[in-house]
Design a protein around this motif. Structure first.
Motif, PDB file in Angstrom:
ATOM      1  N   ASN A  32       5.718  28.544  55.912  1.00 24.96           N
ATOM      2  CA  ASN A  32       5.209  29.372  54.814  1.00 24.96           C
ATOM      3  C   ASN A  32       3.954  28.778  54.177  1.00 24.96           C
ATOM      4  OD1 ASN A  32       7.258  31.209  55.184  1.00 24.96           O
ATOM      5  ND2 ASN A  32       8.561  30.364  53.567  1.00 24.96           N
ATOM      6  N   LYS A  33       3.968  27.473  53.855  1.00 22.00           N
ATOM      7  CA  LYS A  33       2.789  26.854  53.230  1.00 22.00           C
ATOM      8  C   LYS A  33       1.591  26.893  54.179  1.00 22.00           C
ATOM      9  CE  LYS A  33       5.091  23.732  50.008  1.00 22.00           C
ATOM     10  NZ  LYS A  33       5.333  22.336  49.657  1.00 22.00           N
ATOM     11  N   TYR A  34       1.842  26.639  55.457  1.00 19.11           N
ATOM     12  CA  TYR A  34       0.771  26.703  56.464  1.00 19.11           C
ATOM     13  C   TYR A  34       0.127  28.088  56.431  1.00 19.11           C
ATOM     14  CZ  TYR A  34      -1.388  26.919  61.125  1.00 19.11           C
ATOM     15  OH  TYR A  34      -2.265  27.085  62.168  1.00 19.11           O
ATOM     16  N   THR A  35       0.940  29.127  56.431  1.00 23.53           N
ATOM     17  CA  THR A  35       0.448  30.509  56.453  1.00 23.53           C
ATOM     18  C   THR A  35      -0.303  30.840  55.171  1.00 23.53           C
ATOM     19  OG1 THR A  35       2.314  31.122  57.858  1.00 23.53           O
ATOM     20  CG2 THR A  35       1.154  32.910  56.754  1.00 23.53           C
ATOM     21  N   GLN A  36       0.230  30.421  54.029  1.00 26.55           N
ATOM     22  CA  GLN A  36      -0.395  30.727  52.739  1.00 26.55           C
ATOM     23  C   GLN A  36      -1.783  30.111  52.599  1.00 26.55           C
ATOM     24  OE1 GLN A  36       2.469  29.225  49.946  1.00 26.55           O
ATOM     25  NE2 GLN A  36       3.901  30.919  50.288  1.00 26.55           N
ATOM     26  N   LYS A  37      -2.028  28.986  53.235  1.00 27.03           N
ATOM     27  CA  LYS A  37      -3.294  28.269  53.086  1.00 27.03           C
ATOM     28  C   LYS A  37      -4.386  28.766  54.038  1.00 27.03           C
ATOM     29  CE  LYS A  37      -1.362  23.991  51.282  1.00 27.03           C
ATOM     30  NZ  LYS A  37      -1.377  22.536  51.351  1.00 27.03           N
ATOM     31  N   ARG A  38      -4.048  29.686  54.950  1.00 32.06           N
ATOM     32  CA  ARG A  38      -5.007  30.091  55.985  1.00 32.06           C
ATOM     33  C   ARG A  38      -5.203  31.600  56.042  1.00 32.06           C
ATOM     34  NH1 ARG A  38      -2.567  25.577  56.903  1.00 32.06           N
ATOM     35  NH2 ARG A  38      -3.705  23.881  57.867  1.00 32.06           N
ATOM     36  N   ASN A  39      -6.437  31.983  56.374  1.00 40.78           N
ATOM     37  CA  ASN A  39      -6.756  33.385  56.635  1.00 40.78           C
ATOM     38  C   ASN A  39      -7.103  33.467  58.121  1.00 40.78           C
ATOM     39  OD1 ASN A  39      -7.901  35.896  57.001  1.00 40.78           O
ATOM     40  ND2 ASN A  39      -8.913  35.896  54.998  1.00 40.78           N
ATOM     41  N   PHE A  40      -6.193  33.979  58.914  1.00 42.83           N
ATOM     42  CA  PHE A  40      -6.351  33.972  60.362  1.00 42.83           C
ATOM     43  C   PHE A  40      -7.409  34.955  60.859  1.00 42.83           C
ATOM     44  CE2 PHE A  40      -2.185  32.150  59.530  1.00 42.83           C
ATOM     45  CZ  PHE A  40      -2.335  30.941  60.184  1.00 42.83           C
ATOM     46  N   SER A  41      -7.999  35.734  59.955  1.00 41.67           N
ATOM     47  CA  SER A  41      -9.149  36.572  60.326  1.00 41.67           C
ATOM     48  C   SER A  41     -10.409  35.725  60.423  1.00 41.67           C
ATOM     49  CB  SER A  41      -9.370  37.673  59.288  1.00 41.67           C
ATOM     50  OG  SER A  41      -8.247  38.506  59.212  1.00 41.67           O
ATOM     51  N   PHE A  42     -10.382  34.531  59.782  1.00 42.97           N
ATOM     52  CA  PHE A  42     -11.574  33.691  59.715  1.00 42.97           C
ATOM     53  C   PHE A  42     -11.438  32.336  60.407  1.00 42.97           C
ATOM     54  CE2 PHE A  42     -11.877  36.512  56.012  1.00 42.97           C
ATOM     55  CZ  PHE A  42     -13.081  37.120  56.307  1.00 42.97           C
ATOM     56  N   THR A  43     -10.233  31.951  60.765  1.00 41.73           N
ATOM     57  CA  THR A  43     -10.032  30.673  61.432  1.00 41.73           C
ATOM     58  C   THR A  43      -9.309  30.893  62.753  1.00 41.73           C
ATOM     59  OG1 THR A  43      -9.138  28.438  61.230  1.00 41.73           O
ATOM     60  CG2 THR A  43      -7.871  30.190  60.182  1.00 41.73           C
ATOM     61  N   GLU A  58      12.421  20.535  65.061  1.00 44.29           N
ATOM     62  CA  GLU A  58      12.946  21.877  64.793  1.00 44.29           C
ATOM     63  C   GLU A  58      11.888  22.960  64.974  1.00 44.29           C
ATOM     64  OE1 GLU A  58      14.882  21.533  60.904  1.00 44.29           O
ATOM     65  OE2 GLU A  58      16.775  21.244  61.972  1.00 44.29           O
ATOM     66  N   GLY A  59      11.069  22.832  65.989  1.00 48.40           N
ATOM     67  CA  GLY A  59      10.113  23.883  66.329  1.00 48.40           C
ATOM     68  C   GLY A  59       8.819  23.882  65.554  1.00 48.40           C
ATOM     69  N   VAL A  60       8.608  22.871  64.693  1.00 48.62           N
ATOM     70  CA  VAL A  60       7.343  22.743  63.960  1.00 48.62           C
ATOM     71  C   VAL A  60       6.841  21.310  64.121  1.00 48.62           C
ATOM     72  CG1 VAL A  60       7.984  24.518  62.273  1.00 48.62           C
ATOM     73  CG2 VAL A  60       8.409  22.107  61.742  1.00 48.62           C
ATOM     74  N   LEU A  61       5.660  21.059  63.613  1.00 49.97           N
ATOM     75  CA  LEU A  61       5.103  19.710  63.585  1.00 49.97           C
ATOM     76  C   LEU A  61       5.118  19.216  62.140  1.00 49.97           C
ATOM     77  CD1 LEU A  61       2.030  20.181  65.967  1.00 49.97           C
ATOM     78  CD2 LEU A  61       4.285  19.239  66.532  1.00 49.97           C
ATOM     79  N   LYS A  62       5.990  18.243  61.861  1.00 45.20           N
ATOM     80  CA  LYS A  62       5.985  17.584  60.553  1.00 45.20           C
ATOM     81  C   LYS A  62       4.678  16.792  60.494  1.00 45.20           C
ATOM     82  CE  LYS A  62       8.931  17.928  58.154  1.00 45.20           C
ATOM     83  NZ  LYS A  62       9.126  19.025  57.175  1.00 45.20           N
ATOM     84  N   SER A  63       3.975  16.840  59.367  1.00 45.71           N
ATOM     85  CA  SER A  63       2.600  16.335  59.336  1.00 45.71           C
ATOM     86  C   SER A  63       2.308  15.409  58.161  1.00 45.71           C
ATOM     87  CB  SER A  63       1.636  17.524  59.287  1.00 45.71           C
ATOM     88  OG  SER A  63       1.791  18.344  60.427  1.00 45.71           O
ATOM     89  N   GLU A  84       1.838  20.038  54.685  1.00 41.68           N
ATOM     90  CA  GLU A  84       2.648  21.149  55.158  1.00 41.68           C
ATOM     91  C   GLU A  84       2.926  21.062  56.660  1.00 41.68           C
ATOM     92  OE1 GLU A  84      -1.563  22.626  55.900  1.00 41.68           O
ATOM     93  OE2 GLU A  84      -0.576  21.413  54.370  1.00 41.68           O
ATOM     94  N   ASP A  85       4.070  21.607  57.063  1.00 43.99           N
ATOM     95  CA  ASP A  85       4.398  21.701  58.482  1.00 43.99           C
ATOM     96  C   ASP A  85       3.359  22.564  59.194  1.00 43.99           C
ATOM     97  OD1 ASP A  85       6.702  20.336  57.809  1.00 43.99           O
ATOM     98  OD2 ASP A  85       8.029  22.067  58.007  1.00 43.99           O
ATOM     99  N   HIS A  86       3.099  22.245  60.445  1.00 41.43           N
ATOM    100  CA  HIS A  86       2.170  23.007  61.278  1.00 41.43           C
ATOM    101  C   HIS A  86       2.935  23.580  62.474  1.00 41.43           C
ATOM    102  CE1 HIS A  86      -0.848  21.163  58.812  1.00 41.43           C
ATOM    103  NE2 HIS A  86      -1.835  21.643  59.529  1.00 41.43           N
ATOM    104  N   PRO A  87       2.428  24.677  63.045  1.00 40.54           N
ATOM    105  CA  PRO A  87       3.115  25.237  64.212  1.00 40.54           C
ATOM    106  C   PRO A  87       3.011  24.301  65.415  1.00 40.54           C
ATOM    107  CG  PRO A  87       1.142  26.516  63.722  1.00 40.54           C
ATOM    108  CD  PRO A  87       1.281  25.489  62.643  1.00 40.54           C
TER     109      PRO A  87
END
Length: 187
Positions: free
Chosen positions: A4-15, A50-55, A76-79
């Protein structure tokens, strides 16, 4: 573990950073270290769980010298798919700057190998994770140790004194293990 935090911090239209999807390795757990020239140069240390990258962001980068205690700020966790991400995050986006995969490999967690996810969670709660890395650059035993009395997400990354410990600055090996590029080579 959540993206959730990963998603909230990014705009995937621009990155062109990877979409927030949960995935796992087929066999061994992976780790990756990304060299990231954002507002400040740092290294992002990521461990699959658990399917994510602890960072953790490591301002001075990891070290193979047990005398070096490197500050590691948990972020935040990353995919899982972020393990291969190299490129330029455009200006105006969270983490804007250049990113290469500085190191990657597999790891094993100290302790109960039968219940590795439980051991990992317990280590996070207790503030102590011991593990062995098998990377291109980082090898051997390490510890992540949570700092008490400091900011909530402050840890130390410490190389244990084993047969792989060295005094040399491992950060001088500054090319990507995927593309063989330097940060400044990215266009």
């Amino acid at each position: 573990m959540s993206l959730n935090k990963y998603t909230q911090k990014r705009n995937f239209s621009f990155t062109n950073e990877p979409q927030p999807e949960i995935e796992k390795s087929i066999s061994e757990l992976i780790f990756v270290v990304q060299k990231h020239a954002a507002s400040h140069l740092h290294y992002d240390f990521r461990m699959e769980m658990e399917g994510v990258l602890k960072s953790w962001a490591i301002p001075k980068g990891p070290s193979m010298n047990p005398a070096d205690k490197r500050l590691a700020i948990m972020v935040e966790d990353h995919p899982y798919s972020y393990k291969d991400f190299e490129g330029i995050i455009p200006e105006g986006n969270y983490g804007a700057g250049r990113v290469i995969v500085w190191d990657s490999g597999t790891y094993t967690l100290d302790g109960d190998s039968e219940n590795i996810e439980d051991s990992f969670k317990e280590g996070l709660i207790q503030g102590h994770l011991g593990f062995t890395l098998r990377g291109h650059k980082l090898v051997g035993e390490f510890t992540l140790l949570k700092l008490k009395g400091k900011q909530e997400n402050a840890w130390l990354l410490i190389k244990k004194n084993d047969q792989f410990a060295i005094d040399n600055d491992i950060l001088r090996q500054d090319k990507s293990v995927i593309s063989n590029l330097l940060l400044e080579d990215l266009v």
